[in-house]
Write an enzyme that holds these catalytic residues in place. Structure first.
Site, PDB file in Angstrom:
ATOM      1  CB  SER A   1      -0.959   0.079   1.145  1.00 43.22           C
ATOM      2  OG  SER A   1      -1.469  -1.257   1.323  1.00 43.22           O
TER       3      SER A   1
ATOM      4  CB  SER B   1       1.453  -5.060   9.248  1.00 39.34           C
ATOM      5  OG  SER B   1       0.155  -4.510   9.075  1.00 39.34           O
TER       6      SER B   1
ATOM      7  CD  GLU C   1      -3.124  -9.415   2.763  1.00 41.94           C
ATOM      8  OE1 GLU C   1      -2.884  -9.234   1.652  1.00 41.94           O
ATOM      9  OE2 GLU C   1      -2.878  -8.971   3.952  1.00 41.94           O
TER      10      GLU C   1
ATOM     11  CB  SER D   1     -11.994  -2.771   1.692  1.00 42.61           C
ATOM     12  OG  SER D   1     -12.457  -2.808   0.400  1.00 42.61           O
TER      13      SER D   1
ATOM     14  CD  GLU E   1     -16.921  -1.822   1.615  1.00 41.82           C
ATOM     15  OE1 GLU E   1     -15.689  -1.775   1.895  1.00 41.82           O
ATOM     16  OE2 GLU E   1     -17.767  -1.651   2.417  1.00 41.82           O
TER      17      GLU E   1
END
Ligand SMILES: Cc1cc2nc3c(=O)[nH]c(=O)nc-3n(C[C@H](O)[C@H](O)[C@H](O)COP(=O)(O)OP(=O)(O)OC[C@H]3O[C@@H](n4cnc5c(N)ncnc54)[C@H](O)[C@@H]3O)c2cc1C
Lengths: 369, 393
Positions: free
Chosen positions: B129, B161, B243, B370, B372
């Site tokens: 990201s 992360s 993932e 996400s 969505e």
């Protein structure tokens, strides 16, 4: 789809071929419209040619003894086109009651005739519009060696045409007893109930009906529960098929209907709801197959899994049929379109054998909540 | 055969799993290196699993794995779940990078990187990201230039992360600006390289396990490219599948709800949970959780029989995050005001964990693509629904 044996794959493929060919939704429309209950010709093919009434019947009585998962595969395909047939009442509830609670004579008298489709069975448990096996009130008083039955059963699926009624009654000691009552016994009056889904259900009165000592099955309330669970799991499989078809038809429509210059399936609001349905269908299939497999293995957790399957199948069929109407818009509201048939069926199938609330409560008790 | 393995696994786990970790929420151990390494029992557990090879049960032995077959791996998972154990290696390196390298890496890359992952001693972070590229990941801008004998990387990553505790990072970088998806490459970056800078960001749960990451003229050796130049998007998509796969597997069960509810909320004369509304929702959740677990089991069995359907993964990820989020909500409700503690006195471990887990759980439907975006992918790939016209057209 569970990992199937070769035998099961063949059975499923045969059903997937036969059902849309011989029993498409149009066939159901005729049955519903003419209030036939079921089409006797179709039933003789289902039982005789295809051998499906005998899937749970032991081989020595003329069946194939393939088990519940196999029966579920067939019922699922039948659910796809809403086939109205006595297969659950006869081939699942009837056979299970006789196998689990019948003696050698009772089995020999009925199972061979069931396997060929010659005898239709109806299982009469419900009495007052809410499924509750603990609340059976129809009385079975001792009468010589036999019993005298008084009371009312409704709704009884396939109760109009059944040759044999298996009746849940309460004896003088307050215990539940299951009794075999010929459909034409003196004192039995059957009335067809006209219900929204167009299928066969009856209100049956028992006025001093006398049956012999050989009418009773062994097992009491526990037997009633076990038989009901087998019927519920079969119905859940059928509901899975109906929900899957409602979903498939809807997704196809999303790919063909144009509004605002584009296919409505490209609208994200509809896409996400379609994917949500797919998720529910995945979980419903898992629950239904797990319940049927647990019945085949006669496992202790079968009752919990059956309640899981029936509850989730009810929710999913309601969801998919509701969205089928909604996403088809005006056409979905018309009598001419199939959407309404699935929507109506969702309500009767959910209520039969215990609705979502009933099974969530049952699951809660079984799980210790 | 499998019963013998079950007995072996059970005996070994009972002898080696530290009881202090039983039914603990594994998420902090996975996300928060100092927390994990500050727990001596966790270190013991990690090292024992590493030695046994069961932290990466399906991997080849030469890379530190256990070479268990599918059935044995499933049994191992079941046996761990039974006693509330978790896999200490289940971190970014194991769940995402490992399977990707096994599929796309060179022999040298596998030999260099996999054993450290299987032993839980090398920590990896995921540099995908960027501030302008979240859901629309392929619009990423971090620049990577071929300098002849090495690559030079320049740019910024975000939401990385564990970057502040990671030894290595697998990153997506732009090697060609003329094509969106066809200009992305997949690079392994040593976090000790000069020019790598990380700044922790605090989450609503109080955890600071994730970071902004700045890449200032970072030199990366050429052998750290995975696959071919400009062909990174295909590898990234595969990695994102791994993932989602690991995220849909469920997040470790944590504390069992029923006994907790019976103890905290109390029971009525018939032994039912005293609050009937809460009881109803607990049961509805238990049923969905069971249906979800049955589904995961079914899909695994089908996969083993050669009927694998990867298109289902986005749907499963969404179902799984929903089940886990509802679970977190319910624990909070069971605990009532005792579930509202942030730290310190007056609250037990279970209680403090509940509030932090509840806050953290919102991330389940954001990270890894996400809610969505999963639905968009499933609508297209699984259901074959048409794409919407591009905005502005
Ligand atoms: C706890 C946590 C850990 C993370 N760890 C990492 C990590 O280690 N490495 C890494 O690379 N990334 C990581 N991420 C980043 C994560 O992958 C992104 O946050 C995620 O992809 C969403 O991107 P975004 O935050 O930019 O939101 P946006 O893309 O800006 O989305 C905002 C909202 O718009 C919606 N939206 C966007 N596009 C569409 C569309 N086409 N249709 C419908 N809705 C849309 C989204 O669903 C969301 O609700 C982490 C995130 C979190 C929360």
């Amino acid at each position: 789809m569970a990992v199937l044996t070769e035998e099961q794959t063949m059975l499923r493929d045969m059903a997937a071929e036969w059902v849309p060919d011989r029993a498409p939704v149009t066939a159901f429309r005729r049955v519903a419209h003419e209030k036939l209950g079921h089409d006797p010709e179709l039933w003789s093919e289902i039982a005789g040619t295809m051998g499906w009434a005998g899937i749970l019947v032991p081989e020595e009585h003329g069946g194939s003894d393939f088990g519940y998962l196999s029966m579920g595969l067939v019922l699922e395909e039948m659910g796809r086109t809403l086939v109205a047939s006595p297969l659950i009442a006869t081939g699942v509830l009837g056979v299970s009651a006789l196998r689990l609670g019948g003696n050698a004579e009772q089995q020999a008298a009925w199972l061979p005739r069931i396997a060929t489709g010659e005898a239709i069975v109806a299982f009469a448990c419900d009495e007052d519009g809410r499924h509750d096996p603990a609340n059976v009130k129809l009385t079975a008083k001792r009468d010589g060696d036999g019993f005298r039955l008084d009371g009312v059963k409704a709704p009884v699926s396939e109760g109009v045409s059944a040759d044999l009624l298996i009746v849940a009654a309460r004896d003088e000691a307050g215990e539940i007893v299951l009794l075999l009552v010929p459909g034409d016994a003196a004192g039995v009056t059957r009335t067809r109930l006209d219900r929204i889904d167009g299928r066969e259900a009856a209100l049956i009165r028992f006025d001093g009906v006398i049956v012999g000592a050989d009418a009773a099955l062994t097992g009491g309330a526990a037997l009633l529960d076990r038989v009901l669970d087998r019927g519920r799991a079969g119905l859940a499989a059928e509901m899975l098929g109906s929900a899957t078809q409602a979903f498939d038809t809807t997704v196809d429509y999303l790919k063909t209907r144009v509004q605002f210059g584009q296919l409505i399936g490209s609208f994200q609001a509809l896409q996400h709801r379609a994917v949500a349905m797919q998720g529910e269908l995945l979980m419903t299939r898992s629950a239904v197959e797990a319940a049927l497999a647990a019945l085949d293995e006669d496992r202790d957790d079968a009752p919990m899994l059956v309640s899981l399957a029936k509850a989730i199948a009810g929710d999913t069929l309601r969801l998919c049929s509701r969205e089928m109407v909604q996403m088809h818009g005006g056409i979905g509201m018309t009598e001419e379109h199939d959407a309404g048939l699935y929507y109506k069926r969702s309500a009767t199938a959910d209520a039969t054998g215990g609705n979502g609330a009933f099974h969530r409560e049952r699951y809660a008790r079984l799980a210790g909540y | 055969m499998s019963e013998a393995f079950r007995a072996e696994a059970r005996a070994w786990l009972e002898a080696n799993f530290p009881p202090s970790l039983a039914f603990k929420n594994p998420v902090p151990y996975q996300n928060d290196a100092p927390y994990a390494e500050g727990d001596p029992d966790w270190i013991v557990w990690r090292d024992r699993m590493a030695e046994k090879g069961w932290g990466a049960p399906g991997w080849p032995k030469m890379y530190g794995g256990g070479e268990l077959d599918h059935e044995q791996t499933k049994i191992l998972t079941q046996e761990m779940r039974r006693i509330g154990a978790f896999n200490p290696m289940k971190m970014t390196g194991y769940t995402m990078l490992g399977p990707t390298l096994l599929e796309f890496g060179t022999e040298e890359q596998k030999a260099q990187h996999l054993p450290g992952v299987a032993k839980g001693v090398t920590r990896w972070c995921q540099g995908f990201s960027e501030p302008g590229a979240g859901s629309d990941l392929a619009s990423l801008q971090t620049k990577c230039v071929d300098m002849g004998d090495h690559y030079l990387v320049e740019g910024q990553k975000i939401w990385t992360s564990g970057a502040n505790h990671a030894d290595w990072c697998f990153a997506l970088v732009r090697t060609d600006t003329s094509s969106k998806q066809g200009g992305i490459s997949f690079l392994l970056i040593d976090m000790k390289s000069e020019g790598v800078e990380t700044r922790p960001i605090t989450l609503i749960s109080g955890s600071t396990h994730f970071c902004e990451m700045f890449l200032n003229a970072v030199k990366v050796p050429k052998e750290n490219l995975v696959g071919e130049i400009n062909k990174g998007w295909g590898i990234a998509k595969r990695l994102l599948q791994f993932e989602r796969d690991s995220l849909s597997e469920g997040r470790g069960e944590g504390v069992p709800l029923l006994p907790l509810a019976q103890e905290r909320v109390g029971t009525d004369a018939e032994g039912r949970i005293a609050d009937s509304d809460l009881r109803t929702r607990l049961v509805a959740h238990a049923m969905r959780a069971q249906a979800y677990n049955l589904t995961m089991g079914r899909i695994a069995a089908e996969g083993k029989a050669g009927q694998r359907n990867d298109a289902l993964v986005p749907v499963l990820k969404n179902l799984g995050s929903d089940v886990a989020q509802v679970r977190a909500d319910l624990i909070m409700e069971i605990l009532g005001e005792q579930g509202l503690g942030w730290s310190g006195e007056g609250y037990s471990d279970v209680e403090l964990d509940a509030s932090h887990q509840w806050l953290h759980a919102r991330a389940f439907s954001i990270y890894g693509g996400s809610f969505e975006i999963q639905n968009n992918i499933a609508a297209k790939v699984l259901l074959g629904l048409p794409s919407a016209p591009a905005p502005g057209r």
